[in-house]
Design a protein around this motif. Structure first.
Motif, PDB file in Angstrom:
ATOM      1  N   ILE A 360     -18.328  39.175   1.789  1.00 34.72           N
ATOM      2  CA  ILE A 360     -19.111  39.899   2.797  1.00 34.72           C
ATOM      3  C   ILE A 360     -18.193  40.739   3.678  1.00 34.72           C
ATOM      4  CG2 ILE A 360     -20.771  39.658   4.677  1.00 34.72           C
ATOM      5  CD1 ILE A 360     -21.807  38.735   1.955  1.00 34.72           C
ATOM      6  N   ASP A 361     -17.075  40.148   4.068  1.00 30.00           N
ATOM      7  CA  ASP A 361     -16.089  40.848   4.907  1.00 30.00           C
ATOM      8  C   ASP A 361     -14.762  40.848   4.143  1.00 30.00           C
ATOM      9  OD1 ASP A 361     -14.814  42.116   6.952  1.00 30.00           O
ATOM     10  OD2 ASP A 361     -14.626  40.337   8.225  1.00 30.00           O
ATOM     11  N   PRO A 362     -14.601  41.752   3.180  1.00 36.90           N
ATOM     12  CA  PRO A 362     -13.460  41.686   2.262  1.00 36.90           C
ATOM     13  C   PRO A 362     -12.145  42.057   2.933  1.00 36.90           C
ATOM     14  CG  PRO A 362     -14.693  43.691   1.890  1.00 36.90           C
ATOM     15  CD  PRO A 362     -15.487  42.892   2.882  1.00 36.90           C
ATOM     16  N   PRO A 363     -11.046  41.474   2.448  1.00 40.32           N
ATOM     17  CA  PRO A 363      -9.719  41.854   2.971  1.00 40.32           C
ATOM     18  C   PRO A 363      -9.392  43.290   2.587  1.00 40.32           C
ATOM     19  CG  PRO A 363      -9.501  40.392   1.071  1.00 40.32           C
ATOM     20  CD  PRO A 363     -10.961  40.420   1.406  1.00 40.32           C
ATOM     21  N   PRO A 364      -8.481  43.939   3.316  1.00 40.98           N
ATOM     22  CA  PRO A 364      -8.157  45.356   3.046  1.00 40.98           C
ATOM     23  C   PRO A 364      -7.710  45.625   1.614  1.00 40.98           C
ATOM     24  CG  PRO A 364      -7.231  44.660   5.148  1.00 40.98           C
ATOM     25  CD  PRO A 364      -7.752  43.421   4.496  1.00 40.98           C
ATOM     26  N   VAL A 365      -7.003  44.688   0.982  1.00 40.81           N
ATOM     27  CA  VAL A 365      -6.485  44.936  -0.367  1.00 40.81           C
ATOM     28  C   VAL A 365      -7.594  44.941  -1.410  1.00 40.81           C
ATOM     29  CG1 VAL A 365      -4.213  43.999   0.125  1.00 40.81           C
ATOM     30  CG2 VAL A 365      -6.022  42.467  -0.691  1.00 40.81           C
ATOM     31  N   ALA A 366      -8.794  44.507  -1.040  1.00 42.08           N
ATOM     32  CA  ALA A 366      -9.889  44.408  -2.016  1.00 42.08           C
ATOM     33  C   ALA A 366     -10.604  45.727  -2.238  1.00 42.08           C
ATOM     34  CB  ALA A 366     -10.893  43.359  -1.558  1.00 42.08           C
ATOM     35  N   ASP A 367     -10.328  46.719  -1.424  1.00 44.83           N
ATOM     36  CA  ASP A 367     -10.959  48.028  -1.567  1.00 44.83           C
ATOM     37  C   ASP A 367     -12.479  47.906  -1.537  1.00 44.83           C
ATOM     38  OD1 ASP A 367     -11.144  50.755  -1.853  1.00 44.83           O
ATOM     39  OD2 ASP A 367     -11.077  50.709  -4.044  1.00 44.83           O
ATOM     40  N   GLY A 368     -12.987  47.274  -0.501  1.00 45.77           N
ATOM     41  CA  GLY A 368     -14.428  47.112  -0.339  1.00 45.77           C
ATOM     42  C   GLY A 368     -14.793  47.232   1.123  1.00 45.77           C
ATOM     43  N   ALA A 369     -16.084  46.994   1.409  1.00 43.50           N
ATOM     44  CA  ALA A 369     -16.559  47.094   2.788  1.00 43.50           C
ATOM     45  C   ALA A 369     -17.700  46.110   2.980  1.00 43.50           C
ATOM     46  CB  ALA A 369     -17.024  48.521   3.099  1.00 43.50           C
ATOM     47  N   SER A 370     -18.010  45.820   4.225  1.00 43.92           N
ATOM     48  CA  SER A 370     -19.109  44.917   4.525  1.00 43.92           C
ATOM     49  C   SER A 370     -20.434  45.593   4.187  1.00 43.92           C
ATOM     50  CB  SER A 370     -19.096  44.539   6.008  1.00 43.92           C
ATOM     51  OG  SER A 370     -20.301  43.875   6.353  1.00 43.92           O
ATOM     52  N   PRO A 371     -21.335  44.902   3.501  1.00 44.01           N
ATOM     53  CA  PRO A 371     -22.645  45.506   3.198  1.00 44.01           C
ATOM     54  C   PRO A 371     -23.460  45.740   4.457  1.00 44.01           C
ATOM     55  CG  PRO A 371     -22.645  43.165   2.641  1.00 44.01           C
ATOM     56  CD  PRO A 371     -21.232  43.521   2.994  1.00 44.01           C
ATOM     57  N   PHE A 372     -23.134  45.040   5.540  1.00 44.32           N
ATOM     58  CA  PHE A 372     -23.844  45.262   6.786  1.00 44.32           C
ATOM     59  C   PHE A 372     -23.449  46.596   7.417  1.00 44.32           C
ATOM     60  CE2 PHE A 372     -23.561  40.409   6.999  1.00 44.32           C
ATOM     61  CZ  PHE A 372     -24.743  40.260   6.291  1.00 44.32           C
ATOM     62  N   ASP A 373     -22.252  47.073   7.101  1.00 45.14           N
ATOM     63  CA  ASP A 373     -21.807  48.371   7.613  1.00 45.14           C
ATOM     64  C   ASP A 373     -22.306  49.512   6.731  1.00 45.14           C
ATOM     65  OD1 ASP A 373     -20.449  47.077   9.654  1.00 45.14           O
ATOM     66  OD2 ASP A 373     -18.559  47.009   8.544  1.00 45.14           O
ATOM     67  N   THR A 374     -22.258  49.316   5.419  1.00 42.38           N
ATOM     68  CA  THR A 374     -22.582  50.399   4.490  1.00 42.38           C
ATOM     69  C   THR A 374     -24.048  50.431   4.094  1.00 42.38           C
ATOM     70  OG1 THR A 374     -22.100  49.041   2.544  1.00 42.38           O
ATOM     71  CG2 THR A 374     -20.265  50.248   3.528  1.00 42.38           C
ATOM     72  N   ARG A 375     -24.751  49.297   4.244  1.00 44.70           N
ATOM     73  CA  ARG A 375     -26.130  49.146   3.753  1.00 44.70           C
ATOM     74  C   ARG A 375     -26.201  49.426   2.248  1.00 44.70           C
ATOM     75  NH1 ARG A 375     -25.928  48.212   8.646  1.00 44.70           N
ATOM     76  NH2 ARG A 375     -27.628  48.525  10.124  1.00 44.70           N
ATOM     77  N   ALA A 376     -25.074  49.280   1.558  1.00 45.75           N
ATOM     78  CA  ALA A 376     -25.009  49.545   0.119  1.00 45.75           C
ATOM     79  C   ALA A 376     -24.519  48.295  -0.599  1.00 45.75           C
ATOM     80  CB  ALA A 376     -24.066  50.713  -0.175  1.00 45.75           C
ATOM     81  N   VAL A 377     -24.856  48.208  -1.876  1.00 47.03           N
ATOM     82  CA  VAL A 377     -24.420  47.079  -2.692  1.00 47.03           C
ATOM     83  C   VAL A 377     -22.928  47.228  -2.977  1.00 47.03           C
ATOM     84  CG1 VAL A 377     -24.661  45.911  -4.913  1.00 47.03           C
ATOM     85  CG2 VAL A 377     -26.687  46.818  -3.758  1.00 47.03           C
ATOM     86  N   GLN A 386      -8.116  40.923 -10.054  1.00 47.32           N
ATOM     87  CA  GLN A 386      -8.184  41.357  -8.660  1.00 47.32           C
ATOM     88  C   GLN A 386      -6.902  41.009  -7.904  1.00 47.32           C
ATOM     89  OE1 GLN A 386      -9.745  42.771  -6.151  1.00 47.32           O
ATOM     90  NE2 GLN A 386     -11.546  43.610  -7.179  1.00 47.32           N
ATOM     91  N   SER A 387      -6.611  41.827  -6.904  1.00 52.75           N
ATOM     92  CA  SER A 387      -5.404  41.616  -6.104  1.00 52.75           C
ATOM     93  C   SER A 387      -5.566  40.463  -5.127  1.00 52.75           C
ATOM     94  CB  SER A 387      -5.063  42.901  -5.334  1.00 52.75           C
ATOM     95  OG  SER A 387      -6.162  43.335  -4.565  1.00 52.75           O
ATOM     96  N   VAL A 388      -6.817  40.026  -4.883  1.00 56.62           N
ATOM     97  CA  VAL A 388      -7.052  38.898  -3.970  1.00 56.62           C
ATOM     98  C   VAL A 388      -6.884  37.600  -4.762  1.00 56.62           C
ATOM     99  CG1 VAL A 388      -8.666  37.821  -2.368  1.00 56.62           C
ATOM    100  CG2 VAL A 388      -8.654  40.319  -2.646  1.00 56.62           C
ATOM    101  N   GLU A 389      -5.860  36.847  -4.451  1.00 48.15           N
ATOM    102  CA  GLU A 389      -5.536  35.653  -5.234  1.00 48.15           C
ATOM    103  C   GLU A 389      -6.657  34.632  -5.217  1.00 48.15           C
ATOM    104  OE1 GLU A 389      -2.112  32.143  -5.483  1.00 48.15           O
ATOM    105  OE2 GLU A 389      -1.930  33.779  -4.036  1.00 48.15           O
ATOM    106  N   ALA A 390      -7.292  34.442  -4.062  1.00 49.84           N
ATOM    107  CA  ALA A 390      -8.367  33.443  -3.959  1.00 49.84           C
ATOM    108  C   ALA A 390      -9.527  33.802  -4.886  1.00 49.84           C
ATOM    109  CB  ALA A 390      -8.850  33.349  -2.519  1.00 49.84           C
ATOM    110  N   TRP A 391      -9.827  35.093  -5.019  1.00 49.33           N
ATOM    111  CA  TRP A 391     -10.900  35.530  -5.920  1.00 49.33           C
ATOM    112  C   TRP A 391     -10.523  35.255  -7.368  1.00 49.33           C
ATOM    113  CZ3 TRP A 391     -12.638  40.972  -3.737  1.00 49.33           C
ATOM    114  CH2 TRP A 391     -13.167  40.786  -2.444  1.00 49.33           C
ATOM    115  N   ARG A 392      -9.272  35.568  -7.726  1.00 51.78           N
ATOM    116  CA  ARG A 392      -8.835  35.337  -9.106  1.00 51.78           C
ATOM    117  C   ARG A 392      -8.957  33.862  -9.471  1.00 51.78           C
ATOM    118  NH1 ARG A 392      -4.233  38.221  -7.599  1.00 51.78           N
ATOM    119  NH2 ARG A 392      -2.956  36.358  -7.919  1.00 51.78           N
TER     120      ARG A 392
END
Length: 680
Positions: A360-377, A386-392
Motif C-alpha cells: 500500500i505504501d511501497p518503499p522508494p526502490v519499488a517504483d510504485g505509489a500509494s493507491p490512495f494517492d493515485t486512485r489507480a491500480v 524485485q529489488s525489495v528483499e521482503a517481497w522476494r
C-alpha cells in the motif's frame, strides 16, 4: 625479334604507342618466340622492359581484337580501363612482377572496340644477365565464369540477407534425425556453437515435457508425408524454455525417396502471453460477476469484504487476497492501512501484516505509489526479481509471482484497498488493471449505498449539528446578501456535482432574490414555485462543491438546514458505521467557518410496510382512496398503452370525469407526501 622494336628513345603518345622506335632493340631469347608460336591458340604476348608490346600472338589478337601491327609498340596500359590507368594500376602490376618474380591478377581489360572482358593474367619478367629485359604476358578470358560467379555471389548474398533478416529459425534434418542445415537465428536461439549443432537430434532442442508430441509430429512427416504444425518449447543450451510453433515438411528426391525434413520455427512467446492474458481476463470477469451478485444480497460491509477476498483466494489463478480500510489520521496527511479481512494467507501473522502494508505504501526502490494517492491500480510483477528483499522472500515462500493493489473508491474518496496475489509473474496486464479499477469503484459504490440503506432502515442514527457562516456555501451567501431567513426543505442530487435545492425564503423580495441568484456563479437556475405574502417557495440548481455533495460520499443525509442572516444551523444524520471523525474533518476543511456544535445518537422508529399502508389510508378520504384504487387496478397507469381511460373509470365510479381527476390528483399528492416524509 628485330622486326618488333622493344625500346624507344623518343617517348610515346597518350596510349603508350611508341612515337619513334629508333635503331635500338632487344633481342629476346628465341625460346620465348618459340613459346609464343606454340601457344598461338592462347593469348600470349611479350613486353619490353618498359611494358610495351613487342610480340603479339594469334590468341592475343583473337581475345583483344588488336592486330599485331596495331598493338605492337603500345604500352601495356592500353589494355586497361581509364579508371585503372588513372590509378596507375598497370605500372604497379609491372613493378610487382619485377620485384617478386611474377604477378597474377584478375580484372577488367579492354578490347580494341572498347568492350570489356574479365581477364585472369600472369605477368612474368624475362631476365638476361640478371637484368629484366622484358615480360611474358599470359592471359585467359574469364568473362563468362566471372559473370556466373557474380550471379552466384549475388544470389548467395540475397539468400543470406533474407536468412539474416528472417526472425524465424530454419532447419533441415536428414532421415536419421541429424541436423544438417540451419540459419544463424537457429544458432542464436539455441545457444550452441556450429560444431555442436552438426548432427544433433531434433528432440535435443525440445523441453522434455513436449518431446512426445513433437516426436509424433516428426513421424507423421517422415512416414505419411504430412505438412505438420506443432507447438513446443525450445530448450536452449542454458536451460531456458521458449515457446515455438514449428511448420515442417518432408524432403524427397526425384525418385520419391525420403531424405529428411525441413521447416520453420516461429517464436510465439507474445502470442502465448496474449492468450494467457485473455484467459486471466475471462477468469477475472467471472470472479467479478460472482462477487457482484453477492454484494447485492450483502447486508453489511464485512459481508462484502469477506465475499471479495474469499472469491479471489478460491480461484486457481490467485494465491490470496486481503482488504483493509483507509484510515485518515487526524494529525498527519495521507491514509493508513492494515489488513482486516483476508483469505488464502494468514494475515494475522505480524510479519505478513507488515509486508502487505508495504504494498500500500511501497518503499522508494519499488517504483510504485500509494493507491490512495493515485486512485489507480498499482501492480508489482516478477516479484522473485524485485529489488525489495521482503517481497522476494515472501513471494517465494507462498508461491506467487505478482501483486495488484486495488483502491476501493466512492466519489473519489478512498474507502480502502484490496491486495490480490496472482500465481503468474506477468499477471495484471493493462486490461486486467482496468477491470480491477472499475471493480474497486463498484465495491466502493456498494459500501456507500449500504451505508445509506443502513441509515434509512436502522432504528438509530448519529445526529450531527453544525453551525456555519462560511460564504463558500451558496445558501449562506444568499441569506447573508438578502438579510433574510431561508430554510432548506429538500435537496435532490442532479449529477455528481449538481444539486437541486427546494427552499423557502421569508421576508425577502422575489425580484431581489432573482437578482442576487443571477449574480452568483454557483446558482445556475432559479424558479419560483409558489409565492405568498411573506414566504416564497423556490427551486434552484447549485453546481460545484456543496455540503450535500460531501455528505453523499459518507452516506450521510442533510436532515434540516435553516439560515438566518448568513448563519446556518445544519442537522446531519449519518449511520453509526460511518467514519464520523473523517466526515467532520472533511466538512470543516472545505468550509472553515463551520464548527461542530453537537453529536448525539437518536432513535429512529422503524416503519413497517403495514405502518406505511395505515399512514396513507389515514390521510385519504374514502372517495380519494376509491379513485386511486380504481385507477391502479383498472390499468389507468399502464404506459405507453392504457387499458382504460379516465372517462371509463369515472363512469364505473358513477362520478364526473373532472371529479375523478380531482380525487386522483389529491390522492397521489398525499401518497407521495407519505413516502417522501412530508405528511403535513
Amino acid at each position: 625479334m628485330n622486326d618488333h622494336p622493344s625500346n624507344c628513345t623518343n617517348g610515346s603518345d597518350e596510349t603508350g604507342r611508341a612515337t619513334d622506335t629508333g635503331d635500338q632493340s632487344v633481342d629476346f631469347n628465341l625460346g620465348v618466340r618459340d613459346l609464343s608460336d606454340l601457344v598461338s591458340d592462347h593469348a600470349v604476348a611479350l613486353f619490353d622492359d618498359e611494358g610495351r608490346v613487342a610480340i603479339w600472338n594469334e590468341g592475343a589478337r583473337h581475345l583483344t581484337g588488336y592486330d599485331t601491327d596495331e598493338i605492337v609498340g603500345t604500352h601495356y596500359r592500353t589494355l586497361f580501363p581509364a579508371d585503372d590507368r588513372d590509378a596507375d594500376r598497370p605500372e604497379r602490376i609491372l613493378e610487382r612482377a619485377r620485384s617478386v618474380g611474377k604477378a597474377e591478377t584478375e580484372g577488367w581489360r579492354l578490347q580494341s572496340d572498347g568492350e570489356r572482358f574479365w581477364a585472369r593474367e600472369v605477368l612474368a619478367p624475362i631476365h638476361e644477365d640478371d637484368e629484366v629485359v622484358g615480360y611474358a604476358w599470359f592471359v585467359n578470358d574469364r568473362t563468362e565464369a566471372y559473370e556466373r560467379e557474380r550471379e552466384l555471389r549475388t544470389e548467395k548474398a540475397l539468400t543470406e540477407s533474407i536468412l539474416a533478416a528472417q526472425p524465424d529459425i530454419l532447419y533441415a534434418y536428414d532421415a536419421e534425425g541429424n541436423l544438417i542445415e540451419w540459419n544463424a537465428q537457429f544458432q542464436q536461439v539455441t545457444g550452441y556453437d556450429p560444431d555442436e549443432l552438426a548432427g544433433m537430434h531434433p528432440l535435443t532442442f525440445i523441453a522434455p515435457e513436449d518431446r512426445d508430441h513433437i516426436r509424433d509430429a516428426i513421424e507423421r512427416i517422415l512416414e505419411e508425408g504430412e505438412r505438420v504444425t506443432a507447438e513446443g518449447r525450445i530448450l536452449t543450451n542454458d536451460g531456458a524454455r521458449i515457446p515455438y510453433e514449428f511448420n515442417s515438411a518432408r524432403i524427397t528426391d526425384g525418385d520419391g525417396e525420403v531424405l529428411g525434413f525441413t521447416g520453420v520455427g516461429r517464436n510465439i512467446t507474445d502470442r502465448k502471453a496474449r492468450e494467457r492474458e485473455l484467459e486471466r481476463l475471462e477468469r477475472l470477469n467471472a470472479i467479478v460477476r460472482t462477487i457482484d451478485e453477492t454484494m447485492v444480497a450483502a447486508e453489511t460491509r464485512d459481508e462484502i469484504e469477506t465475499a471479495v477476498v474469499e472469491e479471489f483466494a478460491a480461484a486457481d489463478a490467485y494465491r490470496f487476497a486481503a482488504i483493509g480500510r483507509a484510515d485518515a489520521p487526524a494529525t498527519s496527511p495521507g491514509y493508513s492501512w492494515e489488513p482486516e479481512t483476508w483469505a488464502g494467507i494468514d494475515a494475522a501473522d505480524e510479519h505478513t501484516e507488515e509486508l502487505l502494508s508495504t504494498f500500500i505504501d511501497p518503499p522508494p526502490v519499488a517504483d510504485g505509489a500509494s493507491p490512495f494517492d493515485t486512485r489507480a491500480v498499482q501492480r508489482y510483477r516478477h516479484l522473485d526479481e524485485q529489488s525489495v528483499e521482503a517481497w522476494r522472500t515472501h513471494a517465494r515462500e507462498h508461491d506467487y509471482g505478482a501483486v495488484a493493489v486495488v483502491p476501493i473508491v466512492a466519489s473519489d474518496r478512498p474507502l480502502g484497498a484490496l491486495v490480490i496475489a496472482a500465481d503468474e509473474p506477468s499477471a495484471f496486464a493493462d486490461r486486467e488493471r482496468e477491470v480491477l479499477r472499475e471493480f474497486g469503484g463498484t465495491i466502493g459504490h456498494a459500501i456507500n449505498a449500504m451505508t445509506v440503506r443502513r441509515l434509512l432502515y436502522r432504528d438509530t442514527a448519529v445526529e450531527l449539528e453544525f453551525e456555519s457562516s462560511d460564504r463558500g456555501d451558496a445558501c449562506i451567501r444568499l441569506s447573508d446578501d438578502l438579510s433574510c431567513e431561508l430554510s432548506i426543505d429538500h435537496v435532490l442530487p442532479l449529477t455528481d456535482r449538481a444539486f437541486v435545492y427546494y427552499l423557502t425564503t421569508a421576508n425577502a423580495d422575489t425580484e431581489r432574490v432573482r437578482e442576487i441568484a443571477r449574480d452568483d456563479d454557483a446558482i445556475t437556475d432559479l424558479r419560483c414555485i409558489d409565492a405568498g405574502d411573506d414566504e416564497c417557495y423556490w427551486e434552484l440548481v447549485v453546481r460545484g462543491s456543496t455540503i450535500p455533495d460531501l455528505l453523499a460520499e459518507y452516506g450521510a443525509r442533510l436532515q434540516s438546514k435553516t439560515v438566518r442572516d448568513g448563519v446556518a444551523d445544519l442537522t446531519v444524520q449519518v449511520s453509526p458505521d460511518a467514519n464520523l471523525r473523517e466526515l467532520v474533518d472533511v466538512i470543516t476543511s472545505a468550509y472553515p467557518d463551520t464548527r461542530l456544535v453537537s453529536k448525539q445518537t437518536v432513535e429512529r422508529p422503524v416503519e413497517t410496510r403495514g405502518d406505511f399502508r395505515r399512514t396513507v389510508e389515514s390521510m385519504l378520504t374514502e372517495k380519494q382512496r376509491l379513485a386511486l384504487e380504481a385507477a391502479y387496478h383498472g390499468g389507468y397507469f399502464e404506459w405507453p398503452t392504457r387499458n382504460s381511460d379516465a372517462a371509463e373509470i369515472a363512469e364505473r365510479l358513477g362520478i364526473a370525469r373532472q371529479t375523478f381527476h380531482q380525487h386522483l390528483r389529491v390522492a397521489q399528492a398525499k401518497l407521495l407526501s407519505a413516502y417522501f416524509g412530508s405528511a403535513d
